[in-house]
Design an enzyme around this catalytic site. Structure first.
Site, PDB file in Angstrom:
ATOM      1  N   ARG A 115     -10.583  62.046 -16.077  1.00 11.84           N
ATOM      2  CA  ARG A 115      -9.519  62.344 -17.033  1.00 11.84           C
ATOM      3  C   ARG A 115     -10.043  63.155 -18.223  1.00 11.84           C
ATOM      4  NH1 ARG A 115      -7.144  63.820 -20.327  1.00 11.84           N
ATOM      5  NH2 ARG A 115      -5.196  63.294 -21.343  1.00 11.84           N
ATOM      6  N   TYR A 116     -11.291  62.879 -18.617  1.00 16.87           N
ATOM      7  CA  TYR A 116     -11.869  63.488 -19.822  1.00 16.87           C
ATOM      8  C   TYR A 116     -12.968  64.474 -19.420  1.00 16.87           C
ATOM      9  CZ  TYR A 116      -9.441  59.621 -22.060  1.00 16.87           C
ATOM     10  OH  TYR A 116      -8.483  58.741 -22.476  1.00 16.87           O
ATOM     11  N   ARG A 119     -16.835  62.688 -18.856  1.00 16.29           N
ATOM     12  CA  ARG A 119     -17.081  61.328 -18.366  1.00 16.29           C
ATOM     13  C   ARG A 119     -16.060  60.938 -17.310  1.00 16.29           C
ATOM     14  NH1 ARG A 119     -14.804  61.910 -23.135  1.00 16.29           N
ATOM     15  NH2 ARG A 119     -13.346  60.433 -24.065  1.00 16.29           N
ATOM     16  N   CYS A 128     -12.456  40.599  -8.891  1.00 18.53           N
ATOM     17  CA  CYS A 128     -12.851  40.114 -10.213  1.00 18.53           C
ATOM     18  C   CYS A 128     -13.244  38.641 -10.091  1.00 18.53           C
ATOM     19  CB  CYS A 128     -11.692  40.235 -11.202  1.00 18.53           C
ATOM     20  SG  CYS A 128     -11.340  41.937 -11.671  1.00 18.53           S
ATOM     21  N   CYS A 132      -6.775  38.588 -14.789  1.00 20.09           N
ATOM     22  CA  CYS A 132      -5.974  38.626 -16.013  1.00 20.09           C
ATOM     23  C   CYS A 132      -4.536  38.942 -15.626  1.00 20.09           C
ATOM     24  CB  CYS A 132      -6.475  39.729 -16.949  1.00 20.09           C
ATOM     25  SG  CYS A 132      -8.248  39.704 -17.239  1.00 20.09           S
ATOM     26  N   CYS A 135      -3.247  42.615 -16.019  1.00 25.61           N
ATOM     27  CA  CYS A 135      -4.157  43.639 -15.470  1.00 25.61           C
ATOM     28  C   CYS A 135      -3.476  44.996 -15.353  1.00 25.61           C
ATOM     29  CB  CYS A 135      -4.652  43.218 -14.093  1.00 25.61           C
ATOM     30  SG  CYS A 135      -5.721  44.458 -13.322  1.00 25.61           S
ATOM     31  N   ARG A 137      -4.554  47.424 -13.706  1.00 27.60           N
ATOM     32  CA  ARG A 137      -4.743  47.960 -12.353  1.00 27.60           C
ATOM     33  C   ARG A 137      -4.293  46.977 -11.281  1.00 27.60           C
ATOM     34  NH1 ARG A 137      -9.931  49.777 -14.140  1.00 27.60           N
ATOM     35  NH2 ARG A 137      -9.250  51.528 -15.396  1.00 27.60           N
ATOM     36  N   ASP A 296      -0.457  47.929 -21.739  1.00 29.56           N
ATOM     37  CA  ASP A 296       0.097  49.009 -20.915  1.00 29.56           C
ATOM     38  C   ASP A 296       1.449  48.616 -20.319  1.00 29.56           C
ATOM     39  OD1 ASP A 296      -2.021  50.755 -21.356  1.00 29.56           O
ATOM     40  OD2 ASP A 296      -3.197  49.936 -19.687  1.00 29.56           O
ATOM     41  N   ASP A 333      -2.964  53.668 -24.852  1.00 29.25           N
ATOM     42  CA  ASP A 333      -3.325  54.499 -23.694  1.00 29.25           C
ATOM     43  C   ASP A 333      -2.015  55.119 -23.216  1.00 29.25           C
ATOM     44  OD1 ASP A 333      -4.872  55.728 -21.776  1.00 29.25           O
ATOM     45  OD2 ASP A 333      -5.995  53.910 -21.292  1.00 29.25           O
ATOM     46  N   LYS A 340      -6.346  57.921 -23.972  1.00 28.36           N
ATOM     47  CA  LYS A 340      -6.428  56.986 -25.095  1.00 28.36           C
ATOM     48  C   LYS A 340      -6.117  57.689 -26.414  1.00 28.36           C
ATOM     49  CE  LYS A 340      -9.876  54.091 -22.865  1.00 28.36           C
ATOM     50  NZ  LYS A 340     -10.125  54.867 -21.633  1.00 28.36           N
TER      51      LYS A 340
HETATM   52  C1  LIG Z   1     -11.105  54.661 -20.918  1.00 32.24           C
HETATM   53  C2  LIG Z   1     -11.508  55.706 -20.010  1.00 32.24           C
HETATM   54  C3  LIG Z   1     -12.713  56.392 -20.178  1.00 32.24           C
HETATM   55  C4  LIG Z   1     -13.673  56.083 -21.305  1.00 32.24           C
HETATM   56  O1  LIG Z   1     -13.111  56.385 -22.535  1.00 32.24           O
HETATM   57  P1  LIG Z   1     -13.963  56.251 -23.878  1.00 32.24           P
HETATM   58  O2  LIG Z   1     -12.968  56.535 -24.965  1.00 32.24           O
HETATM   59  O3  LIG Z   1     -15.052  57.265 -23.785  1.00 32.24           O
HETATM   60  O4  LIG Z   1     -14.488  54.859 -23.918  1.00 32.24           O
HETATM   61  C5  LIG Z   1     -13.024  57.381 -19.281  1.00 32.24           C
HETATM   62  N1  LIG Z   1     -12.174  57.713 -18.284  1.00 32.24           N
HETATM   63  C6  LIG Z   1     -10.997  57.096 -18.120  1.00 32.24           C
HETATM   64  C7  LIG Z   1     -10.100  57.519 -17.029  1.00 32.24           C
HETATM   65  C8  LIG Z   1     -10.623  56.067 -18.972  1.00 32.24           C
HETATM   66  O5  LIG Z   1      -9.451  55.439 -18.798  1.00 32.24           O
END
Ligand SMILES: *Cc1c(COP(=O)(O)O)cnc(C)c1O
Length: 444
Positions: A115-116, A119, A128, A132, A135, A137, A296, A333, A340
């Site tokens: 998504r980012y 990372r 798990c 929870c 959850c 997911r 969520d 989110d 986020k």
């Molecule tokens: C939460 C999340 C991350 C990590 O986000 P940070 O703000 O760097 O902690 C990375 N990828 C996805 C898809 C996420 O939902």
């Protein structure tokens, strides 16, 4: 005096020998999941019993350790609400979604969410230690027929190898720490073979559900893969037991920086004063509060939702009132895959061309005089400016600020704003009169 950090064990487990109680395999194989089992520990309400007897409900399972943290006399116990289902779970609500974060849409290969820019989130299991109720997911988590999948794993590794911008891999699931130790070690080894992966993170609630899993042996294994970070998930001070404190101590001694992610839940932790106690207790066990999430829009969690304002109120009650280290970032989110988004109280009240007006946590209002002459560093010679450019299309507002782009347009913007042209054409054909002409003339 700080509240003591204690150990608890429900009366039905009084005769279990310590070596069994402290064995995570015993905890896993003695999890409770039926009304009949759970009733031996706490008297169920009608709503709980009804939910536990409903077919097709999101999976129920709770370790003997975690259920022991519940006060059996209190039907509103904050630990109880997180893991014992209630009939309200069956209620639908407006804007409820199955995959509210659009993770599936962001998955280049199964189980990997990119998504980012730098990372990825890697879903390594669906299992798990306990489940929870809220959850995010629940669409995939809990399915007992599906755990670590080697074929998907190889595809994930292949994707990471060919995607050099990924420098941070976040292992989640399910819970990575319920994987067989050998598999977890292999997984970390394979990730560490990829040179551009700088850090690995684990998101796990195992330390909270089953702290006995955090053995010295596990910590020694994890320490081979530094830099490795780990986020736990504690929602209420009652979850901070002596066992959790010891597990966190073992992990931090192994060099693993610990963070905490909480979810804001109605009736569980939607109280400023409780949150202050929670974050202070976390810092005592060397866990840095990282995120507090707005709940969520996921099926089954309608009864846990709070207004966003509750999160802002909580941050208002923390920032300045307690150690900065103890203040998490409150995050919404964004539904639909927006990612986020931090939300917080306003501290910037006003500004002019040379002053900003800010206020502190006490309501003290002050003006900060800005420099009349600001000589910035030179981006044309700065080696960071020259080499660290964001991926095209991902610069966001930073791209507007540094002049790379002048605007960001929503999709369909140009088509929509062809209207001006269209109106003139229609007027020429005398089929359309703009509203206001004629009606705005004096009527006398
Ligand atoms: C939460 C999340 C991350 C990590 O986000 P940070 O703000 O760097 O902690 C990375 N990828 C996805 C898809 C996420 O939902």
């Amino acid at each position: 005096m700080p509240t003591p950090i204690i150990s608890k064990r429900a009366p039905i487990y009084a005769d279990v020998p310590d070596e069994k109680w402290n064995d995570w395999r015993w905890q896993l194989s003695h999890r409770l999941n039926t009304a009949e089992d759970i009733e031996k520990v706490i008297a169920l309400t009608d709503s709980e019993r009804k939910a536990l007897q409903t077919q097709g409900l999101f999976r129920v399972d709770v370790t003997p350790y975690f259920i022991s943290l519940i006060d059996p006399e209190d039907p509103n116990d904050p630990v109880r609400k997180q893991i014992i289902p209630v009939s309200e779970e069956l209620n639908a609500f407006t804007s409820m979604m199955e995959d509210s974060l659009a993770e599936d849409r962001h998955s280049p290969v199964p189980g990997l969410v990119h998504r980012y820019p730098d990372r990825v989130l890697m879903l390594v299991t669906t299992q798990c230690a306990s489940y929870c109720r809220y959850c995010t997911r629940s669409r995939i988590v809990g399915d007992p027929g599906q755990t670590f999948n080697r074929q998907d794993f190889e595809l994930q590794i292949e994707y990471l190898k060919r995607t050099p911008q990924v420098r941070d891999v976040l292992l989640s699931g399910g819970d990575p720490l319920v994987l067989a130790p050998k598999i977890l070690e292999e997984l970390l080894t394979r990730l560490r073979e990829i040179p551009h992966i700088e850090i690995v993170r684990i998101g796990s609630r195992v330390p909270v559900f089953m702290p006995m899993r955090i053995t010295q042996e596990l910590c020694d294994m994890l320490a081979k893969f530094h830099p490795l970070w780990l986020n736990i998930h504690v929602n209420h001070p009652n979850e901070i037991s002596k066992e959790l404190a010891e597990a966190c101590d073992r992990m931090t001694r192994a060099g693993i920086p610990l963070g905490n992610q909480s979810v804001l839940l109605a009736g569980v932790n939607d109280c400023v004063h409780m949150q202050r106690e929670l974050v202070q207790k976390l810092t005592r066990i060397r866990v840095r509060p990282y995120y507090l999430y707005q709940c969520d829009l996921v099926e089954g969690s309608g009864h846990f939702r709070t207004p966003v304002a509750k999160g802002i109120e909580i941050i208002e009650g923390l920032r300045g009132h307690t150690s900065g280290y103890a203040v998490p970032q409150f995050i919404v989110d964004a539904p639909g895959g927006g990612g986020k988004i931090p939300v917080m109280p306003n501290y910037l009240l006003s500004m002019s061309d040379h002053k900003v007006i800010v206020r502190n946590y006490e309501g003290f209002v002050t003006s900060y005089e800005e420099p009349t002459e600001y000589k910035s560093h030179d981006p044309k010679t700065c080696k960071f400016c020259l080499s660290k450019r964001p991926e095209p299309g991902q610069a966001g507002l930073t791209g507007l600020l540094d002049g790379e782009q002048m605007f960001i347009k929503p999709q369909g913007f140009d088509e929509l704003h062809e209207r001006g042209g269209l109106q003139h054409r229609l007027k020429d054909e005398n089929k359309w009169k703009p509203l206001g002409i004629g009606s705005s003339e004096p009527t006398e």
